[in-house]
Design a protein around this motif. Sequence first.
Motif, short mmCIF file in Angstrom:
data_model
loop_
_atom_site.label_atom_id
_atom_site.label_comp_id
_atom_site.label_asym_id
_atom_site.label_seq_id
_atom_site.Cartn_x
_atom_site.Cartn_y
_atom_site.Cartn_z
N VAL A 245 -10.63 -35.72 23.74
CA VAL A 245 -10.64 -36.45 22.48
C VAL A 245 -9.20 -36.88 22.18
O VAL A 245 -8.28 -36.06 22.26
CB VAL A 245 -11.12 -35.55 21.31
CG1 VAL A 245 -10.90 -36.25 19.97
CG2 VAL A 245 -12.58 -35.20 21.48
N GLN A 297 -12.29 -29.67 24.31
CA GLN A 297 -12.68 -29.27 22.95
C GLN A 297 -13.93 -30.01 22.52
O GLN A 297 -14.72 -29.50 21.74
CB GLN A 297 -11.55 -29.51 21.97
CG GLN A 297 -10.42 -28.55 22.19
CD GLN A 297 -9.48 -28.50 21.00
OE1 GLN A 297 -9.60 -27.66 20.14
NE2 GLN A 297 -8.55 -29.43 20.96
N TYR A 298 -14.07 -31.24 22.99
CA TYR A 298 -15.35 -31.93 22.86
C TYR A 298 -15.67 -32.39 24.28
O TYR A 298 -15.27 -33.47 24.71
CB TYR A 298 -15.24 -33.10 21.89
CG TYR A 298 -16.54 -33.87 21.69
CD1 TYR A 298 -17.78 -33.24 21.80
CD2 TYR A 298 -16.51 -35.22 21.40
CE1 TYR A 298 -18.95 -33.95 21.63
CE2 TYR A 298 -17.69 -35.94 21.21
CZ TYR A 298 -18.90 -35.30 21.33
OH TYR A 298 -20.07 -36.01 21.17
N LEU A 300 -17.92 -33.59 25.95
CA LEU A 300 -18.56 -34.85 26.29
C LEU A 300 -17.57 -35.96 26.59
O LEU A 300 -17.84 -36.84 27.39
CB LEU A 300 -19.50 -35.27 25.15
CG LEU A 300 -20.32 -36.54 25.38
CD1 LEU A 300 -21.21 -36.41 26.61
CD2 LEU A 300 -21.15 -36.87 24.15
N THR A 301 -16.42 -35.93 25.93
CA THR A 301 -15.44 -37.00 26.17
C THR A 301 -15.01 -37.02 27.64
O THR A 301 -14.75 -38.07 28.20
CB THR A 301 -14.20 -36.86 25.28
OG1 THR A 301 -13.56 -35.61 25.54
CG2 THR A 301 -14.57 -36.96 23.81
N ARG A 304 -18.40 -37.90 29.86
CA ARG A 304 -18.79 -39.31 29.74
C ARG A 304 -18.01 -40.15 30.76
O ARG A 304 -18.56 -40.99 31.44
CB ARG A 304 -18.49 -39.79 28.32
CG ARG A 304 -18.84 -41.23 28.08
CD ARG A 304 -18.26 -41.73 26.77
NE ARG A 304 -18.90 -41.10 25.62
CZ ARG A 304 -18.27 -40.75 24.51
NH1 ARG A 304 -16.97 -40.95 24.39
NH2 ARG A 304 -18.92 -40.20 23.51
N ASN B 75 -17.67 -41.38 19.81
CA ASN B 75 -17.69 -39.93 19.66
C ASN B 75 -18.27 -39.52 18.32
O ASN B 75 -19.04 -38.55 18.23
CB ASN B 75 -16.26 -39.36 19.73
CG ASN B 75 -15.73 -39.26 21.14
OD1 ASN B 75 -16.49 -39.37 22.10
ND2 ASN B 75 -14.43 -39.08 21.27
N SER B 79 -21.66 -37.39 18.33
CA SER B 79 -21.60 -35.98 17.92
C SER B 79 -22.31 -35.77 16.59
O SER B 79 -22.78 -34.67 16.31
CB SER B 79 -20.16 -35.48 17.86
OG SER B 79 -19.44 -36.08 16.80
N GLU B 244 -11.21 -31.66 11.28
CA GLU B 244 -11.30 -32.40 12.53
C GLU B 244 -10.82 -31.51 13.69
O GLU B 244 -10.06 -30.57 13.49
CB GLU B 244 -10.42 -33.65 12.43
CG GLU B 244 -10.51 -34.62 13.60
CD GLU B 244 -11.84 -35.38 13.65
OE1 GLU B 244 -12.69 -35.15 12.77
OE2 GLU B 244 -12.02 -36.18 14.58
N GLN B 297 -14.94 -36.94 15.12
CA GLN B 297 -15.05 -37.25 16.54
C GLN B 297 -15.81 -36.16 17.26
O GLN B 297 -16.46 -36.41 18.26
CB GLN B 297 -13.66 -37.45 17.15
CG GLN B 297 -13.03 -38.72 16.66
CD GLN B 297 -11.86 -39.13 17.53
OE1 GLN B 297 -12.01 -39.95 18.42
NE2 GLN B 297 -10.72 -38.56 17.29
N TYR B 298 -15.64 -34.95 16.79
CA TYR B 298 -16.53 -33.88 17.24
C TYR B 298 -17.06 -33.27 15.95
O TYR B 298 -16.46 -32.37 15.36
CB TYR B 298 -15.76 -32.87 18.08
CG TYR B 298 -16.61 -31.72 18.60
CD1 TYR B 298 -17.97 -31.89 18.88
CD2 TYR B 298 -16.06 -30.47 18.82
CE1 TYR B 298 -18.74 -30.85 19.34
CE2 TYR B 298 -16.82 -29.42 19.29
CZ TYR B 298 -18.17 -29.61 19.55
OH TYR B 298 -18.93 -28.56 20.01
#
Lengths: 1007, 1007
Positions: A245, A297-298, A300-301, A304, B75, B79, B244, B297-298
């Motif tokens: 992210v 931390q996320y 999926l980023t 993806r 994102n 999310s 965040e 974003q997450y």
Amino acid sequence: MGIAGSGWLLGMVLLLGILCAESKYMVYNTSAGIVAGKINVHLVPHTHDDVGWLKTVDQYYVGSNNSIQGACVQNVLDSMVTALLADKNRKFIYVEQAFFQRWWRDQSEQIQSIVKEFVRSGQLEFINGGMCMHDEASPHYIDMIDQTTLGHRFIKEEFGITPRIGWQIDPFGHSAVQAYLLGAEVGFDSFFFGRIDYQDRTKRKNEKSLEVIWQGSKSLGSSAQIFAGAFPENYEPPSGFYFEVNADSPIVQDNIELFDYNVHERVNDFVAAAISQANITRTNHIMWTMGTDFRYQYALTWYRNLDKLIHYVNKDGRVNALYSTPSIYTDAKYAASKSWPLKTEDYFPYADRINAYWTGYFSSRPALKRYVRSMSGYYLAARQLEFFKGRSDSGPNTDSLADALAIAQHHDAVTGTEKQHVANDYAKRLSIGYSEAEKVVASSLACLVNSKSSNGCENGDTTTNFQQCPLLNITYCPASEVDLSHGKNLVVVVYNSLGWKREDVIRFPVVNEDVVVHDSEGKEVESQIVPTVDAYIDLRDYYVRAYLGSKPNDAPKYWLAFTVSVPPLGFSTYTISTSKRTGTGSTKSSISKYWSSENSAIEVGQGNIKLTISATQGNIINYVNSGKLIEESVEQSFSYYTGFNGSNDKPPLIPQGSVTVIQGPLITEVHQQINPWIFQTTRLYKEKEHVEVEFIVGPVPIDDGLGKEVATQITTSLKSDKTFYTDSNGRDFIKRIRDFRTDWDLEVNQPIAGNYYPINLGIYIQDSEKEFSVLVDRSLGGSSIVDGQVELMLHRRLLLDDSRGVDEALNETDCVLKDCRGLTIQGKYYYRIDPLGEGAKWRRSFGQEIYSPLLLAFTEEDGDNWMSSHTSTFSGIASSYSLPDSVAVITLQELVDGKALLRLAHLYEIGEDSVRSVMTKVELKKLFLGKKIAKVTEMSLSANQGRAEMEKKRLVWEVEGHSGENPKVARGGPVDPKKLVVELAPMEIRTFVIDFNHPSYRRRFDS
Amino acid sequence: MGIAGSGWLLGMVLLLGILCAESKYMVYNTSAGIVAGKINVHLVPHTHDDVGWLKTVDQYYVGSNNSIQGACVQNVLDSMVTALLADKNRKFIYVEQAFFQRWWRDQSEQIQSIVKEFVRSGQLEFINGGMCMHDEASPHYIDMIDQTTLGHRFIKEEFGITPRIGWQIDPFGHSAVQAYLLGAEVGFDSFFFGRIDYQDRTKRKNEKSLEVIWQGSKSLGSSAQIFAGAFPENYEPPSGFYFEVNADSPIVQDNIELFDYNVHERVNDFVAAAISQANITRTNHIMWTMGTDFRYQYALTWYRNLDKLIHYVNKDGRVNALYSTPSIYTDAKYAASKSWPLKTEDYFPYADRINAYWTGYFSSRPALKRYVRSMSGYYLAARQLEFFKGRSDSGPNTDSLADALAIAQHHDAVTGTEKQHVANDYAKRLSIGYSEAEKVVASSLACLVNSKSSNGCENGDTTTNFQQCPLLNITYCPASEVDLSHGKNLVVVVYNSLGWKREDVIRFPVVNEDVVVHDSEGKEVESQIVPTVDAYIDLRDYYVRAYLGSKPNDAPKYWLAFTVSVPPLGFSTYTISTSKRTGTGSTKSSISKYWSSENSAIEVGQGNIKLTISATQGNIINYVNSGKLIEESVEQSFSYYTGFNGSNDKPPLIPQGSVTVIQGPLITEVHQQINPWIFQTTRLYKEKEHVEVEFIVGPVPIDDGLGKEVATQITTSLKSDKTFYTDSNGRDFIKRIRDFRTDWDLEVNQPIAGNYYPINLGIYIQDSEKEFSVLVDRSLGGSSIVDGQVELMLHRRLLLDDSRGVDEALNETDCVLKDCRGLTIQGKYYYRIDPLGEGAKWRRSFGQEIYSPLLLAFTEEDGDNWMSSHTSTFSGIASSYSLPDSVAVITLQELVDGKALLRLAHLYEIGEDSVRSVMTKVELKKLFLGKKIAKVTEMSLSANQGRAEMEKKRLVWEVEGHSGENPKVARGGPVDPKKLVVELAPMEIRTFVIDFNHPSYRRRFDS
């Protein structure tokens, strides 16, 4: 409710796979496996989660204190779950069990079962698997084993899995012990790391020898070798492939309806980076470490973009990209059936670029390093006592100390490379763990002394209040500082965690000078009263206030010293009373003061060792061991390097003022105030043939605006020819040659820092006649910068950050209210000179005694009947038995399931000692006195699998230029279940889980 | 495959709710609703996603270019889905449809159905719902309506939902039109915003009047009022409640097994912040905007902490915390049945703190502002022509221009507050949209001219190649720059998108000077040849290269000007040929040059308006309208403010050199080179009673190290008494008083910047006798700093960033290869003096003509038979019919379903004009010539719900101190389905969807 009542949700759950996935309604083909004939780019999604560094371990876990560093491991693991669920081809590895266990404890059974399936299917792989990614310079090998065991056994218990791969990607250099002991002996098939010397790396890239077969042990040779891969750069992705992210690498923009479509460019970037790495790598398999510190931390980023890269790169077809793990990569390397270059010794010291040697940290935070080391020895002893008494799962037990010690081995913990508040957190955890372990020790001793049986703790009353003195090093011991003049006796129980009977001088402060010591049999023991020294009284006063928050009572005027004799894995009891009542009493020490104006040499020492000291210079000028007919000039001095921006000049610190000599029947001490902030005691024991040097260094002054790195030099006339020997994590000694590296032609830029090595056990030099050995009480850095000389770095206080991320100068400061002072260090080192070839005995045996000092527990009695009413001596093993001189019990622990974990270590390397470097035997039946062994299972070193199973599975790698069978290496044979005798070859450590039949042995789950 | 083959997954899908949730096996009670008698803290999770600012809209969407700003809307929305699924109590609002639509297009049907359920259940609420959160200073109200309609109709079509709440949280001040037109008339129940003047805010906090009933329109009064809430600080969470990824607010640490447990502190922080806000808020409902720019974003990082806060705060019980949305909050406010303070006028100008007026942006990027405005008028015309021809869903159509224009209304787009590369992106999108719309226009015109029917496009051949000239403003028109000397005719079709017949002078460059113009009936039309001016040739040469990438052909030497007459919603055709062949020909202009040394006054003008110009000073010194018997001294000058660090002094720029007067039968022009970088043309049309001033400003020099803000002042002798009037988004005029605010006692710190207001239509001043009106061709800032004077800021070139985030100075620079120049601006303003009370007619009618200039399309013909072989005049409405002077068709558009969207706007405010400020009527039957209207449905302004339905639903708010019925406001009545006559009251805009019966009307889905 957060998770309840989601009835409507059920109608939609079938969409899960899509839901949590990359949401674009585009299906990416992520199923690629290995493709023969192509460059295979193994994409290894990973996060590197320091178990404390800029933030504490808990802060990293929950994601607090983000103003220091944006990092939240909980996010990583939470988001990993959804990302992996969304595509079964996606893979992830996780390393640091201290974090994983925190997370695991928070998960519902449902999440746990999902994660178990990830692990079963290989989507999630535990790599390394210790509680932390321990450092390889500062930790003791016993701590490395313990912390790895803690992680590995958790993984085994929860997942039935045995990690296959070592993953030490961030530690600042790599040790031989790591490779052979925590690698091969743990059962790993390979071992990867990120940091090796920049010169070495360049050469290895050119020669395609970043990946090698590493034989870390001379003694165990090919039987403990491992495939070891250094990364081409670091443990991060190739430049431009960071997908966290907010990361600024170009994402793969494949939506043609939007601007900036960039699939072709990104595929070209990928292929170029792959070819570039393939050009320096053997076989057509390369690994990309897709992640770095606290990333995902996320998750999926990352996925993806990785999904897209795999899809489009494979459509392009020039190279093959796949989701992989270090295991898959290792198997691919293995399947390539190549042979690999051989690597011996280690990867120390580490410089990441010119003039940037990471060797200062070998000595950083010497107080923390000592705390960790002393807790390590204490933990070993406490587990023995816990074993004797029987473990309580609900506590107090040694688990909390185990956890604290495990975390403290992290490569930003005991290393000293963390922020101050994080160092404080490690110390706090150790302190909490110690407090609990102290209770275990006290109650076990109470049980044992009150037990009806002399060979164990049966129905023992545990009310006896044993106190211990963790601040003994600063002359603070409330338990011993009791006034005995009114008829009380002080009872001291002395526990020996070694497998040998041990005679040693113990000392503690007392308030009465007219005391007498009696042993278990009531015999008076010779003792000596030593006056306390001002330097220690200052230390005591300030640090008791700093650590305990209150002013201590008045400082005692005396130390009492006497010789104790303690059986193996057992204790003896001594009573102290006033001599008026009970005996002749202690001998007071004589005190002689010599001024530097006196032009004389003072000879001291009452045993074989005699030292001659120059009153003029305050230096030792001669060392004589009359027993060994050795005479040698030994000059010992202090100096300091100035911190960054200073030079390599090190002004010697010339002792000023007086030399005071304290003499008595047992101990001789020479006191010297070297300068206002260094005080030194040189101590000789009548019965010992080594010199003990005790130093107080600090507060290091910084009012000149210069940071200082304080070193001591012990200079002999040995013609050591640039050569010296330092231990690897307290175990194997490795030959070091000044300004030289075995693996490449060293370009010397830093003649000091570039010759420093980590020391955990000791350092020695030799010439054709003698060996000069120095042993240490903690991890520190040392070298031999000049022939005949050994140098140890004792303390560092610096004013500038080193620009490696900590953003804080290493300027340890304690405060008592507003009185803040640079941290003062107190410690010891020991030296001795032996005829060539005879030094190992002392280094190994005494080295083990340093690691496992006698444990003192104090209590008071009103009358004189302690010995008659209590068990006054005890040994956990058969009374006739003692372990061989060459063997230490490095683990004796009751497991949660009631079984015992036993580790036996042969202490000698092959060829190290003419007598002791041989196969030796331990009789388990005698070791476990009074317990019936039902079954002995030999385990891998981290005790997470049977040794036999491990041997069968481990990949056998081929060394380049070496054909045919490996030479037979001496190893102990299988343990005959009847005889129960364990053979140990030199340097061998064998790990056993032992089932007992003894009815009193419980399977207890107290909680 | 990314989403395929997950068979094993199915076994686990029941765990979804837990899986995607906060993973701690702790159930948080997040179900709280409103609790009476407590402070209710409405937690509104939101993200504020600028549709372009530091990055382009696409970059923000996909998350590229993160080195500029870490932001990825994909994102956020991805999310959000998992976070909302995990707990049905969690809520989220989403605002900017430009992003949402990008995301929506990427989603699978499964995800779409999940999201539809979120919307249905209220977990996800669309707020505001336009394509962007448009600015309120720079956009024209027609653009605001169009972009809102685009978003609202999408939401209606996909989700069947009508947004209820206005959410203009970030724009830099708030307009009356926003409140009443884009608020009340859209059907919103409330309207929230973040930025009002800091002095105003302080007063409103003290008086608890941040929340008001806003009546934005004098004319529509209480019939278009709305509940409007300004936030106490901004649109972010209270300090310390940012969650965040990587945010540094303290997370809620509720795991007692870890260090730093902080639930009590966090609950206390929460309660304190709630009470603090409650103390300045009426009712016991307060809203916390839990989010900010590009956050979530997450999303889980927020919800994890919000879940805990709701759980623990409600356990604590001092206040009540709940997941909420602005709708829930609005309903709670409404249910409290309070009355609220009344607010009229607007919230301009905006200062966020002392000396920080956000008024420069009213003029920033004047070229972009002009581009947006000209595209807006073009889009209106293009949709009419698209309607006449019939829309093609597969294109070309006007959708792309619609999207580009919508995005350009964003509060960092047309405002000029974005980075340069982002401004370029908006321009690129407009250019792409224009190119497609240009094709629609060309083919519709081709169809109409070739149609067999004179009242529509039936079976018309569309091969006629009509070219248009978007660069006409810089004298570049390849279509007209054809050599006619070899027998070709130039055919010009002139389209009028207004509902009135229109006579106007058009002009375009020609290469022949001996040309003649004929009208549709073959009659020669008087025309004038005007020599091109050096200043324009430079502009043409440089900017054609800059924009088209190639050097233009040689500049034409002449402009041809002639008067055209065009029917409403229709066109006329003119042919140009060489006069040798076909007629008398154009009149050449006379050219007189006056030097400043000449001590004379030059009188110019051939119609009613005469100007006297001082040759000495180059200034206009007298203005006479002989028709209206007005004489007034008018002095027009330029000056500039220096940028930040400069002062408020503005050195006048004294014209130097000559004054050139160009005279001819139609046009008189006075050319003045004011200084090396300002050129001005003052233009009089014989038939018009206003003065047109055309300026070229730039490149503004910066070699003195000073940024400059170039303004023009037009000074009259009117005793305007500090008072002036500026329009709100081109619609209502609002009275402004210098150094005064209606709502609070202004502390004046910035006598210039603090008196600037946005101007979209015009500005006027008046005294007891006269009105002096100035109309503009784009959005800009203006004021009346001195009585009798109007000041317009025309251009800004600055060298310092304003520290509000853009991190880039507003220094617009174009480059042709390496020849980089500060941006030159070309534009026009218009002024006129009327007797008091008579200015509105010109401002409204001519204002509409400025917005909707005649559209010119060129083609060539070889022969002379165009008129006979083509339809040469056309009107989309009944030939006898014309719309009332007071009404404009602001939308006529074929919808995707074949229906028509019609918007009719009354152009006059109540009391503005004695004749035209009255109820007026439009006959729909005559408006839709040749089409049979089946059904007329009156809609809300954004055409997403029936007007009646909207009226029924809208909350009716009570104004403080105002009891009883609101006074009756004039509004057009219902449309009789037989008569089909629409009544329009002053300032009323009515929106209709019209179904036709006409068989040729298709329901087409071409693609």
